[in-house]
Structures are given as structure tokens and as C-alpha cells.
Design an enzyme around this catalytic site. Structure first.
Site, mmCIF file in Angstrom:
data_model
loop_
_atom_site.group_PDB
_atom_site.id
_atom_site.type_symbol
_atom_site.label_atom_id
_atom_site.label_comp_id
_atom_site.label_asym_id
_atom_site.label_seq_id
_atom_site.Cartn_x
_atom_site.Cartn_y
_atom_site.Cartn_z
ATOM 1 N N ASP A 111 -6.117 2.305 -3.460
ATOM 2 C CA ASP A 111 -7.399 2.174 -2.758
ATOM 3 C C ASP A 111 -7.758 3.453 -2.002
ATOM 4 O O ASP A 111 -8.891 3.611 -1.557
ATOM 5 C CB ASP A 111 -7.448 0.931 -1.848
ATOM 6 C CG ASP A 111 -6.384 0.901 -0.777
ATOM 7 O OD1 ASP A 111 -5.499 1.780 -0.778
ATOM 8 O OD2 ASP A 111 -6.421 -0.014 0.066
ATOM 9 N N SER A 144 0.816 -1.219 0.000
ATOM 10 C CA SER A 144 0.000 0.000 0.000
ATOM 11 C C SER A 144 0.849 1.268 0.000
ATOM 12 O O SER A 144 1.548 1.535 -0.956
ATOM 13 C CB SER A 144 -0.953 -0.062 1.194
ATOM 14 O OG SER A 144 -1.858 0.987 1.154
ATOM 15 N N ASP A 150 -2.601 6.399 -3.281
ATOM 16 C CA ASP A 150 -1.521 5.733 -2.556
ATOM 17 C C ASP A 150 -0.959 4.620 -3.454
ATOM 18 O O ASP A 150 -1.336 4.505 -4.621
ATOM 19 C CB ASP A 150 -2.020 5.206 -1.201
ATOM 20 C CG ASP A 150 -2.901 3.985 -1.338
ATOM 21 O OD1 ASP A 150 -3.633 3.910 -2.346
ATOM 22 O OD2 ASP A 150 -2.847 3.109 -0.467
HETATM 23 MG MG MG Z 1 -3.631 1.345 0.028
#
Ligand code: MG
Length: 458
Positions: free
Chosen positions: A246, A99, A242
């Protein structure tokens, strides 16, 4: 790390590549996950990190060795992979991504057949298989196969379009600047926006797992180039993602960067206008703004612990259609109950088109708060005792103890005192109608907290 029979943290398995997270470990995680899924069919995909293809191949080997067939999606945004799980009706997915973490990190997320990350109980099952040497290898003639999944991103884009008024948005010819963070966002978001009839300018849209342009966390201090670009090209909106696309953070047409709970509150407002009486899920760390909007437009907030997986699971359990986090995570249940930066972008444009208003004026109509943050060191072993004391001392006030202690005061100010999950400290988040009041709350509660820590030590 990865000791004491624990692999999964708050967001899957995370670690520094080839130190904590090695290919060897990834194979074993693949085997444990494959054993857990009992010869099912799983999608495997990954983000743009330099280590992601390597770790993905290792996980695939483990899944195949335990009899799982794999649909390999390659480099894909996380929400597109989650959507593909539902859309292709497979048993689950394994996603290789860290992430927003720095480039030397990577991670492994396991997703259930509903597209949502598995529950803590299911994680424990995988951990028990992993640490209990309960991996079940299959016979040579039962080894799983790998097929390539194609078209996943296009299916994801089409799915998002079903939830907004494409013609209305297209009529506006919005100019959108996308800051893709050199991430997988570049593979889906510009195309989605062109599909919505927008003019798209991009920055940091060359996919590069070293994240050369900015850190992959879309914090305001990392988005000055986006804000400058929005102003320079006279765009209507800027949006930054990011590292796995998401989360989305928005910049209005004046170049002002808005933190996630503000844009979430905007989505919430127009959702409640169309769906009065609905419940909304949000972590306790979100702004009181989220509650103000719910109160004003006939909604009800369900506060949860901090963490996107908790939001998703709560939405599913209570059949709630909308969730949101302060960090730019928006969960739109009619599409999927996971945070999705592409869906969030389409929803914001849909509101702009529907109201015929600019993003700055839409956000300007919402109540505003000043936020201050603080931290107080506290040894990990004292955290629980300290928390008990704070709860004791704040009894009688308007509080929530869903995660740490949050106290709401009559003048609309609030403070959240919460033990850090990763560091030996307590974090404080204060919010008030004036900056002075927010600062005063941080001071007051830092002092209180230090006294409590000292008394517990003594
Ligand atoms: Mg993320």
C-alpha cells in the site's frame, strides 16, 4: 498486549506470531468480527508472511462459526483486497498482514463495505464482543461457507488503468525497476506496469515471507540496491513497496531516493492543476512542502492526526479526493480512499508522460527542505501533562495541536513535537530551508522539552 479490553492499535491488531498473535486468538477475533458483521459476506485475504495462511484459516473458521460467508482471496496486496470489497459489493473484509513490520509479526485488519478500515467506534464494538464474551455462534445448519475469490488482482489492475492515460504512458516505453520487497507487491505491480506499456525489471520479486532481501519497510537505507539497479540498467524510475503494497517510495532516473511527501507533493501539484480549489488531506507530520504546493496551486490542506485510517476517514467525511503521507502512502479517492502503492505508481508515470519530463526534473521543481529528527525520553504517564505545558508555552505562535504540537515559523521552518504512541518518548521533526536551522530547532526544542518534563516530574 491485547489487555485492558483493547485489541486494535493504530493499524489494526498487531503482534508477534504465536506469542501475542496465536491461531487461538485469531479464531476468537474471527468469531467476534463475524458476530459484529451479523452473518454477512466477507472477503478474507493475506500477505506473504509465513504465518499468514495459518492465521487466515483461523479467522475464516471464526467467521464461518458465527454465520459469515467468506470469499477467500488468498495471497493478495492489501489495496487489491480493499478494492475487491467495493467492487464485489460485499459487507467487508478481514486482511491478515503486518504491513512493514519484521517477519515475526503479523496483524489483522478489519475493513468495512466501503473498502476502508473500520472506525474506532466499530473497533470498540468488536472489542466489546471479544472481551464481553458476546460471541454469537450460529446453529449447525447456519454455519458460513467458503468460496474462492478469483480474478481480484486483475480487476484491481483494470481499475487503476481507468484513472490514468494508458496510451500516453505506453508511448513512452518507460523502463521501471520494481523492488517488491519479496512481498505481495510482486503479484500485481509488474503486471500493472506491463499493462501500461512499460519495460519492467524486478528485484526482490520472489515472494518470500521471511523477507530475505531487505526489511519490508521501504526506508531510504533499505533501498540502496534499488537505487544502484536503476542506475545500472538506465531505468527511468524505480519504485519500492512495503510488505503489503500500500506504500510506494520512488527513485528517480539518477538513482536518488525521494521520501514520500516529495512524491506526494508532485501528485498533489498535478491534481490541483487539473482540479483547482480542491482540499487535500495529510497528517500533521508531512512536510510544509505539501502546504506550499496547495498554496501555489489553489488548494487547501486539511491536517489530520498521524495514521492512514484517519486520513481515509477524513477524506470520506469531507468528500476529499486526494490524501497523502510522508511515508509513501498516497490515497487517490477517485480510485479508492485508501493508500495504494500500485495507484501511486501509475499516477507518477501519468505525470511523467503528461509533462514529458523526467522524475528528477519534476521533483527538482518543487521547493526543498532539510529535515532533522530527534527524540526525548518521557514516561508514558507524564506525556499528557507535558503536552499541555508545551501547548501553553507556544500559545500565540502559528501552531496546530491536531496531534502533538506543530509550530510554523515565518522563515518557512517548522517543528512537530509529538508523543510516541508506542514508546515512552517524545519525537521531534524539524524542517527548514537550511540544515543548520533544522538542527538548531531540534536542539532548542529538545532542551525546552527536557525542562518541561523535569518541571512536571518535580
Ligand atoms: Mg502497508
Amino acid at each position: 498486549m491485547f489487555s485492558a479490553r483493547r485489541l486494535f492499535g493504530t493499524n489494526g491488531i498487531r503482534g508477534v506470531v504465536n506469542k501475542e498473535l496465536t491461531p487461538e486468538l485469531a479464531v476468537k477475533i474471527g468469531c467476534a468480527t463475524g458476530t459484529f458483521f451479523q452473518c454477512g459476506e466477507l472477503i478474507v485475504g493475506h500477505d506473504a508472511r509465513t504465518s499468514s495462511p495459518m492465521l487466515a484459516r483461523a479467522v475464516v473458521a471464526g467467521l464461518n462459526a458465527t454465520g459469515c460467508n467468506v470469499l477467500f482471496a488468498g495471497m493478495t496486496p492489501t489495496p487489491a483486497l480493499q478494492y475487491a470489497v467495493k467492487n464485489r459489493k460485499v459487507d467487508g473484509a478481514v486482511i491478515i498482514t503486518a504491513s512493514h513490520n519484521p517477519p515475526e509479526y503479523n496483524g489483522i485488519k478489519v475493513v468495512w463495505s466501503d473498502g476502508i478500515e473500520i472506525s474506532r467506534d466499530q473497533e470498540i464494538e468488536i472489542e466489546n464482543i471479544f472481551f464481553g464474551n458476546a460471541i454469537r455462534y450460529v446453529e449447525w445448519n447456519k454455519i458460513g461457507e467458503v468460496q474462492t475469490l478469483t480474478g481480484g488482482i486483475d480487476e484491481y489492475i483494470e481499475a487503476i488503468k481507468e484513472h490514468v492515460d494508458v496510451a500516453k504512458i505506453a508511448k513512452k516505453h518507460y523502463h521501471v525497476v520494481v523492488d517488491a520487497a519479496n512481498s505481495v507487491a510482486a503479484l500485481a505491480v509488474p503486471k500493472l506496469l506491463r499493462n501500461l506499456g512499460c519495460k519492467v525489471s524486478t528485484i526482490n520479486a520472489n515472494v518470500d515471507g521471511t523477507f530475505p532481501s531487505r526489511p519490508p519497510e521501504p526506508r531510504p537505507e533499505n533501498l540502496t540496491e534499488l537505487a544502484r539497479t536503476v542506475r545500472a540498467v538506465n531505468a527511468d524510475v524505480g519504485v519500492a513497496f512495503d510488505g503489503d503494497a500500500d506504500r510506494a517510495i520512488f527513485v528517480d532516473e539518477t538513482g536518488e531516493i525521494h521520501w514520500g511527501d516529495k512524491t506526494f507533493a508532485l501528485v498533489e501539484k498535478y491534481f490541483l492543476i487539473k482540479n483547482p480549489g480542491e482540499r487535500i488531506v495529510s497528517p500533521i507530520s508531512s512536510s510544509t512542502l505539501v502546504k506550499d504546493v496547495a498554496d501555489a496551486y489553489g488548494g487547501e490542506i486539511v491536517w489530520t492526526k498521524v495514521g492512514s485510517v484517519t486520513v481515509s476517514h477524513t477524506m470520506k467525511k469531507l468528500n476529499v479526493k486526494l490524501g497523502g503521507e510522508e511515508n509513501g502512502g498516497i490515497f487517490y479517492g477517485p480510485h479508492q480512499a485508501v493508500r495504494d502503492g500500485g495507484m501511486a505508481t501509475a499516477l507518477i508515470l501519468d505525470i511523467m508522460a503528461d509533462t514529458n519530463k523526467s522524475l528528477s526534473s519534476l521533483l527538482g521543481e518543487l521547493p526543498s527542505y532539510f529535515i532533522e529528527k530527534g527524540k526525548v525520553e518521557c514516561p508514558n504517564e507524564l506525556k499528557e501533562k507535558v503536552l499541555e505545558k508545551i501547548i501553553e508555552q507556544t500559545r500565540g505562535l502559528n501552531t496546530s495541536t491536531v496531534d502533538g504540537v506543530k509550530i510554523w515559523f515565518d522563515d518557512k521552518s517548522s517543528i512537530l513535537v509529538r508523543p510516541s504512541g508506542t514508546e515512552p518518548l517524545y519525537r521531534l521533526y524539524a524542517e527548514a530551508k537550511t540544515k543548520e536551522k533544522a538542527e538548531a530547532l531540534i536542539q532548542e526544542f529538545s532542551l525546552k522539552l527536557k525542562r518541561i518534563i523535569d518541571s512536571v516530574k518535580g
